[in-house]
Every structure is written in structure tokens, then in C-alpha cells.
Write a protein that holds these residues in place. Structure first.
Motif, PDB file in Angstrom:
ATOM      1  N   LEU A  10       0.824  -1.205   0.000  1.00 47.87           N
ATOM      2  CA  LEU A  10       0.000   0.000   0.000  1.00 47.87           C
ATOM      3  C   LEU A  10       0.861   1.258   0.000  1.00 47.87           C
ATOM      4  CD1 LEU A  10      -2.750  -1.067   2.569  1.00 47.87           C
ATOM      5  CD2 LEU A  10      -3.065  -0.748   0.120  1.00 47.87           C
ATOM      6  N   LEU A  11       1.953   1.229   0.761  1.00 44.58           N
ATOM      7  CA  LEU A  11       2.857   2.382   0.798  1.00 44.58           C
ATOM      8  C   LEU A  11       3.499   2.613  -0.567  1.00 44.58           C
ATOM      9  CD1 LEU A  11       4.344   4.610   2.341  1.00 44.58           C
ATOM     10  CD2 LEU A  11       6.069   2.888   2.979  1.00 44.58           C
ATOM     11  N   HIS A  12       3.939   1.552  -1.223  1.00 40.40           N
ATOM     12  CA  HIS A  12       4.549   1.692  -2.551  1.00 40.40           C
ATOM     13  C   HIS A  12       3.545   2.259  -3.548  1.00 40.40           C
ATOM     14  CE1 HIS A  12       7.261  -1.910  -1.217  1.00 40.40           C
ATOM     15  NE2 HIS A  12       7.588  -0.772  -0.626  1.00 40.40           N
ATOM     16  N   SER A  13       2.304   1.770  -3.494  1.00 38.80           N
ATOM     17  CA  SER A  13       1.270   2.288  -4.396  1.00 38.80           C
ATOM     18  C   SER A  13       0.963   3.748  -4.108  1.00 38.80           C
ATOM     19  CB  SER A  13      -0.010   1.456  -4.280  1.00 38.80           C
ATOM     20  OG  SER A  13       0.135   0.203  -4.899  1.00 38.80           O
ATOM     21  N   THR A  46      -6.429  10.489 -12.290  1.00 33.09           N
ATOM     22  CA  THR A  46      -5.046  10.023 -12.406  1.00 33.09           C
ATOM     23  C   THR A  46      -4.673   9.121 -11.247  1.00 33.09           C
ATOM     24  OG1 THR A  46      -4.436  12.065 -13.561  1.00 33.09           O
ATOM     25  CG2 THR A  46      -2.649  10.754 -12.637  1.00 33.09           C
ATOM     26  N   PHE A  47      -5.041   9.512 -10.029  1.00 34.71           N
ATOM     27  CA  PHE A  47      -4.697   8.709  -8.856  1.00 34.71           C
ATOM     28  C   PHE A  47      -5.345   7.327  -8.934  1.00 34.71           C
ATOM     29  CE2 PHE A  47      -4.973   7.134  -4.557  1.00 34.71           C
ATOM     30  CZ  PHE A  47      -3.766   7.506  -3.986  1.00 34.71           C
ATOM     31  N   ILE A  48      -6.630   7.284  -9.282  1.00 34.16           N
ATOM     32  CA  ILE A  48      -7.331   5.997  -9.348  1.00 34.16           C
ATOM     33  C   ILE A  48      -6.759   5.124 -10.459  1.00 34.16           C
ATOM     34  CG2 ILE A  48      -9.558   4.920  -9.865  1.00 34.16           C
ATOM     35  CD1 ILE A  48     -10.891   7.265  -8.431  1.00 34.16           C
ATOM     36  N   THR A  49      -6.498   5.722 -11.623  1.00 31.39           N
ATOM     37  CA  THR A  49      -5.946   4.954 -12.739  1.00 31.39           C
ATOM     38  C   THR A  49      -4.568   4.403 -12.400  1.00 31.39           C
ATOM     39  OG1 THR A  49      -7.153   6.341 -14.314  1.00 31.39           O
ATOM     40  CG2 THR A  49      -5.323   5.044 -15.178  1.00 31.39           C
ATOM     41  N   THR A  50      -3.722   5.238 -11.802  1.00 31.96           N
ATOM     42  CA  THR A  50      -2.372   4.798 -11.448  1.00 31.96           C
ATOM     43  C   THR A  50      -2.410   3.750 -10.355  1.00 31.96           C
ATOM     44  OG1 THR A  50      -1.575   7.025 -12.000  1.00 31.96           O
ATOM     45  CG2 THR A  50      -0.081   5.604 -10.782  1.00 31.96           C
ATOM     46  N   TRP A  51      -3.276   3.943  -9.376  1.00 35.29           N
ATOM     47  CA  TRP A  51      -3.392   2.985  -8.274  1.00 35.29           C
ATOM     48  C   TRP A  51      -3.783   1.601  -8.796  1.00 35.29           C
ATOM     49  CZ3 TRP A  51      -2.636   3.655  -2.960  1.00 35.29           C
ATOM     50  CH2 TRP A  51      -3.114   2.639  -2.141  1.00 35.29           C
ATOM     51  N   ASN A  52      -4.639   1.566  -9.816  1.00 36.76           N
ATOM     52  CA  ASN A  52      -5.143   0.294 -10.336  1.00 36.76           C
ATOM     53  C   ASN A  52      -4.271  -0.302 -11.442  1.00 36.76           C
ATOM     54  OD1 ASN A  52      -7.414   0.259  -8.659  1.00 36.76           O
ATOM     55  ND2 ASN A  52      -8.599   1.508 -10.087  1.00 36.76           N
ATOM     56  N   THR A 107       9.084  -3.814 -12.560  1.00 36.53           N
ATOM     57  CA  THR A 107       9.546  -4.139 -11.202  1.00 36.53           C
ATOM     58  C   THR A 107       9.605  -5.647 -11.019  1.00 36.53           C
ATOM     59  OG1 THR A 107       7.304  -4.124 -10.261  1.00 36.53           O
ATOM     60  CG2 THR A 107       8.506  -2.035 -10.295  1.00 36.53           C
ATOM     61  N   ASN A 108      10.501  -6.083 -10.157  1.00 39.06           N
ATOM     62  CA  ASN A 108      10.623  -7.524  -9.907  1.00 39.06           C
ATOM     63  C   ASN A 108      10.990  -7.851  -8.459  1.00 39.06           C
ATOM     64  OD1 ASN A 108      13.400  -6.899  -9.789  1.00 39.06           O
ATOM     65  ND2 ASN A 108      13.634  -7.307 -11.985  1.00 39.06           N
ATOM     66  N   GLY A 109      10.880  -6.880  -7.560  1.00 38.75           N
ATOM     67  CA  GLY A 109      11.224  -7.134  -6.168  1.00 38.75           C
ATOM     68  C   GLY A 109      10.203  -6.539  -5.222  1.00 38.75           C
ATOM     69  N   ASP A 110      10.262  -6.960  -3.973  1.00 40.10           N
ATOM     70  CA  ASP A 110       9.307  -6.481  -2.969  1.00 40.10           C
ATOM     71  C   ASP A 110       9.523  -5.016  -2.612  1.00 40.10           C
ATOM     72  OD1 ASP A 110       8.095  -8.919  -2.878  1.00 40.10           O
ATOM     73  OD2 ASP A 110       9.178  -9.620  -1.095  1.00 40.10           O
ATOM     74  N   ALA A 111      10.713  -4.466  -2.902  1.00 39.69           N
ATOM     75  CA  ALA A 111      11.017  -3.085  -2.522  1.00 39.69           C
ATOM     76  C   ALA A 111      10.182  -2.077  -3.288  1.00 39.69           C
ATOM     77  CB  ALA A 111      12.497  -2.787  -2.738  1.00 39.69           C
ATOM     78  N   THR A 112       9.668  -2.457  -4.463  1.00 43.54           N
ATOM     79  CA  THR A 112       8.852  -1.548  -5.278  1.00 43.54           C
ATOM     80  C   THR A 112       7.524  -2.181  -5.690  1.00 43.54           C
ATOM     81  OG1 THR A 112      10.071  -2.313  -7.239  1.00 43.54           O
ATOM     82  CG2 THR A 112      10.808  -0.255  -6.213  1.00 43.54           C
ATOM     83  N   ARG A 113       7.182  -3.298  -5.141  1.00 42.23           N
ATOM     84  CA  ARG A 113       5.952  -3.994  -5.544  1.00 42.23           C
ATOM     85  C   ARG A 113       4.726  -3.237  -5.067  1.00 42.23           C
ATOM     86  NH1 ARG A 113       5.645 -10.313  -4.614  1.00 42.23           N
ATOM     87  NH2 ARG A 113       7.153 -10.132  -6.310  1.00 42.23           N
ATOM     88  N   VAL A 114       3.839  -2.913  -5.995  1.00 39.31           N
ATOM     89  CA  VAL A 114       2.638  -2.144  -5.672  1.00 39.31           C
ATOM     90  C   VAL A 114       1.516  -3.100  -5.287  1.00 39.31           C
ATOM     91  CG1 VAL A 114       3.298  -0.210  -7.140  1.00 39.31           C
ATOM     92  CG2 VAL A 114       1.966  -2.084  -8.110  1.00 39.31           C
ATOM     93  N   VAL A 115       0.403  -2.531  -4.850  1.00 39.17           N
ATOM     94  CA  VAL A 115      -0.655  -3.347  -4.265  1.00 39.17           C
ATOM     95  C   VAL A 115      -1.314  -4.257  -5.300  1.00 39.17           C
ATOM     96  CG1 VAL A 115      -2.496  -1.630  -4.581  1.00 39.17           C
ATOM     97  CG2 VAL A 115      -2.623  -3.266  -2.692  1.00 39.17           C
ATOM     98  N   THR A 116      -1.416  -3.812  -6.561  1.00 38.08           N
ATOM     99  CA  THR A 116      -2.021  -4.675  -7.574  1.00 38.08           C
ATOM    100  C   THR A 116      -1.196  -5.940  -7.794  1.00 38.08           C
ATOM    101  OG1 THR A 116      -0.919  -3.277  -9.233  1.00 38.08           O
ATOM    102  CG2 THR A 116      -3.253  -2.854  -8.800  1.00 38.08           C
ATOM    103  N   LEU A 117       0.134  -5.792  -7.776  1.00 35.17           N
ATOM    104  CA  LEU A 117       0.994  -6.970  -7.898  1.00 35.17           C
ATOM    105  C   LEU A 117       0.919  -7.834  -6.656  1.00 35.17           C
ATOM    106  CD1 LEU A 117       4.200  -5.507  -9.598  1.00 35.17           C
ATOM    107  CD2 LEU A 117       2.290  -6.695 -10.651  1.00 35.17           C
ATOM    108  N   GLY A 118       0.802  -7.186  -5.497  1.00 35.09           N
ATOM    109  CA  GLY A 118       0.677  -7.950  -4.258  1.00 35.09           C
ATOM    110  C   GLY A 118      -0.574  -8.809  -4.246  1.00 35.09           C
ATOM    111  N   ILE A 119      -1.678  -8.260  -4.753  1.00 36.04           N
ATOM    112  CA  ILE A 119      -2.927  -9.028  -4.805  1.00 36.04           C
ATOM    113  C   ILE A 119      -2.822 -10.153  -5.825  1.00 36.04           C
ATOM    114  CG2 ILE A 119      -5.385  -8.898  -5.361  1.00 36.04           C
ATOM    115  CD1 ILE A 119      -5.380  -6.064  -4.264  1.00 36.04           C
ATOM    116  N   SER A 120      -2.246  -9.863  -6.985  1.00 35.68           N
ATOM    117  CA  SER A 120      -2.132 -10.897  -8.018  1.00 35.68           C
ATOM    118  C   SER A 120      -1.223 -12.038  -7.575  1.00 35.68           C
ATOM    119  CB  SER A 120      -1.596 -10.280  -9.323  1.00 35.68           C
ATOM    120  OG  SER A 120      -0.263  -9.832  -9.157  1.00 35.68           O
ATOM    121  N   ALA A 121      -0.251 -11.747  -6.689  1.00 32.84           N
ATOM    122  CA  ALA A 121       0.645 -12.794  -6.203  1.00 32.84           C
ATOM    123  C   ALA A 121      -0.079 -13.795  -5.303  1.00 32.84           C
ATOM    124  CB  ALA A 121       1.816 -12.175  -5.449  1.00 32.84           C
ATOM    125  N   LEU A 122      -1.236 -13.411  -4.760  1.00 33.61           N
ATOM    126  CA  LEU A 122      -2.000 -14.321  -3.907  1.00 33.61           C
ATOM    127  C   LEU A 122      -2.717 -15.404  -4.706  1.00 33.61           C
ATOM    128  CD1 LEU A 122      -3.579 -11.720  -1.446  1.00 33.61           C
ATOM    129  CD2 LEU A 122      -1.625 -13.219  -1.028  1.00 33.61           C
TER     130      LEU A 122
END
Length: 274
Positions: free
Chosen positions: A70-73, A201-207, A216-231
Motif C-alpha cells: 500500500l505504501l509503494h502504491s 489520475t490517482f485511481i488509474t495509477t493505483w489500479n 519491477t521484480n522485487g518487494d522493494a517496489t511492488r505495488v498493491v495490484t501486484l501484491g494481490i495478483s501474487a495471492l
């Protein structure tokens, strides 16, 4: 034209049905996020959660670093939104209020890039970011969209064109320069459209999922959409955690919309007036 009571009732019914269709998926997501894992797949999505459990939120928060996602997003969407508002406003002022050779041709040529699908520019953008060493960095995430988009520039330009030029002429007679006219005359009158642009812009970028997935390929920059898809795994998925994570990701968007909805409605109303 006068509306009869029957017409008014029919109109409200249509609007209510549209509102239900629009809001129902969000309500069902929030409702299912409070269900136990066994209930998620065995009960309808609209059936109220009973008993209500918060274990899904606790698990996804503690085991999958949802706070970090959430912080990265928030950083990603916040910086892109600020950049879009600033640079789209400057470009819109140049295209809408200033005169220079080739202005209209340049504007419509730039606007025509809206017809180019994102997938076409995805590989060139990735190669550019790789050459500059920006893969898996915040700069790599932010730079492609932080300096304005054709949609944002077009939106603000069209709003600027509705503001009477007499206000700008009066300011110039008083000795105001170009930057002063923009900051002290046009921007205060354009708060509704700027709030609308910031919200969109905020909603589009967030999603956004595709570009963060590529760059991106690491947890240091992983946004929330990638975090959800990883589940979601290849052979099994933890739907109770996916729904809880989606509910957490939805809350900031609801807050943003509630804060700026008055400006959005006002911008739509004003753009319909001559």
C-alpha cells in the motif's frame, strides 16, 4: 420540457438500477472479505457474512506485507498525480491560451497518440528504462506518465478555453506576466477540473497492473495490484485473502473520491455552461 410524475419515477428507477449495478461488486467484495475461508466458496457473494471474521485482514496484513504494498502504491500514485497536474496544466495553458507557430498541429498530433494502444509502447519503454538502469526502481515506475498525458492535457485545455479571455487581458494590463496569469488567475478558477484530473489520475495509477509488472521484480517496489495478483497461484488460490487485500486496496480510493466528489460534480456542471 415538463416531466410527468410517471416519467420522473421511471427516471429515478433507471438511475437507481444503474447505481446498484455500479456499487454491487464493491459491496460484495467488502462483504465476502469478512467471511471465513470455507464460506467464500460455499455461499453467494451477496449473502451477509456470518459469523463476521477479521482474521483474513490480519493474515494478509502480517504474512504478505500488505502495508508495504500500500505504501509503494501510495508513493507511485501520489507522485504521478502531482506530476500530471503540474505538467498537464502547463501544457494545457500553452496549447489553449498562447499563440505560437504550429500550435494546433502539434496539439492534435500529440492528442492522436491516445489512439496508440499501451501494449505498442510497452517494449520500447522497458528498453529505455533498462538502458538508464531504472528497472525495479521508483523512477522507472513514475517517469513514463509523470510529465502529463494527452488525456490530461486535453481535459485541462478544454476547461481553460471556457474561461473568459477578458480576465487574462485585465491581468496583463495590470502588469501580470504569463506565469502570474496562470497561477493567480486561471488556476483558482480551475480547481474543479484539476481535482477531477487528480482523482482520475490517482485511481488509474493505483489500479495499474501491466507496467509495474513489467518494470519491477522485487518487494522493494511492488505495488498493491501486484501484491494481490501474487495471492493467486497456478493451481490454487486463497480467495479469502484476495478479497481481504482487495478490500484494503479499495479503501484509499473511496477516501479520495469522497474528498473530491464535490469538485468533480462542479467541473461537470461548469463545462456544460457557456
Amino acid at each position: 420540457m415538463k416531466r410527468t410524475p410517471i416519467t420522473r419515477i421511471a427516471l429515478y428507477l433507471v438511475l437507481f438500477a444503474g447505481a446498484v449495478v455500479s456499487v454491487a461488486p464493491y459491496l460484495m467484495t467488502l462483504n465476502s472479505a469478512f467471511k471465513e475461508p470455507a464460506q467464500v466458496l460455499t455461499t453467494p457473494a451477496w449473502q451477509p457474512a456470518f459469523p463476521v471474521t477479521f482474521d483474513n485482514f490480519a493474515q494478509v496484513w502480517s504474512e504478505y506485507d500488505m502495508a508495504g504494498f500500500l505504501l509503494h502504491s501510495l508513493i507511485y500514485a501520489g507522485v504521478v498525480t502531482a506530476g500530471q497536474v503540474v505538467f498537464s496544466t502547463m501544457a494545457a495553458y500553452a496549447f489553449g491560451r498562447m499563440s505560437f507557430p504550429g500550435r494546433d498541429a502539434l496539439f492534435w498530433g500529440y492528442l492522436a497518440t491516445m489512439m496508440v494502444p499501451q501494449i505498442v509502447t510497452l517494449v520500447p519503454l522497458f528498453l529505455i528504462m533498462r538502458e538508464f538502469g531504472l528497472i525495479d526502481t521508483y523512477l522507472g515506475l513514475i517517469l513514463p506518465t509523470a510529465f502529463g498525458t494527452p488525456y490530461g492535457i486535453f481535459l485541462v485545455r478544454q476547461y481553460f478555453r471556457t474561461i473568459p479571455r477578458d480576465l487574462e487581458s485585465a491581468a496583463r494590463i495590470d502588469g501580470a506576466g504569463t506565469l502570474t496569469v496562470l497561477v493567480r488567475v486561471l488556476l483558482p478558477l480551475s480547481r474543479p477540473i484539476l481535482a477531477t484530473l487528480a482523482t482520475i489520475t490517482f485511481i488509474t495509477t493505483w489500479n495499474t497492473l501491466l507496467w509495474p509488472l513489467i518494470v519491477t521484480n522485487g518487494d522493494a517496489t511492488r505495488v498493491v495490484t501486484l501484491g494481490i495478483s501474487a495471492l493467486k497461484g497456478q493451481y490454487s488460490s486463497q480467495y479469502h485473502l484476495i478479497l481481504a487485500a482487495a478490500a484494503l486496496a479499495l479503501l484509499p480510493l473511496i477516501v479520495i473520491f469522497l474528498l473530491f466528489q464535490r469538485h468533480i460534480v462542479r467541473s461537470i456542471a461548469l463545462t456544460g455552461l457557456k
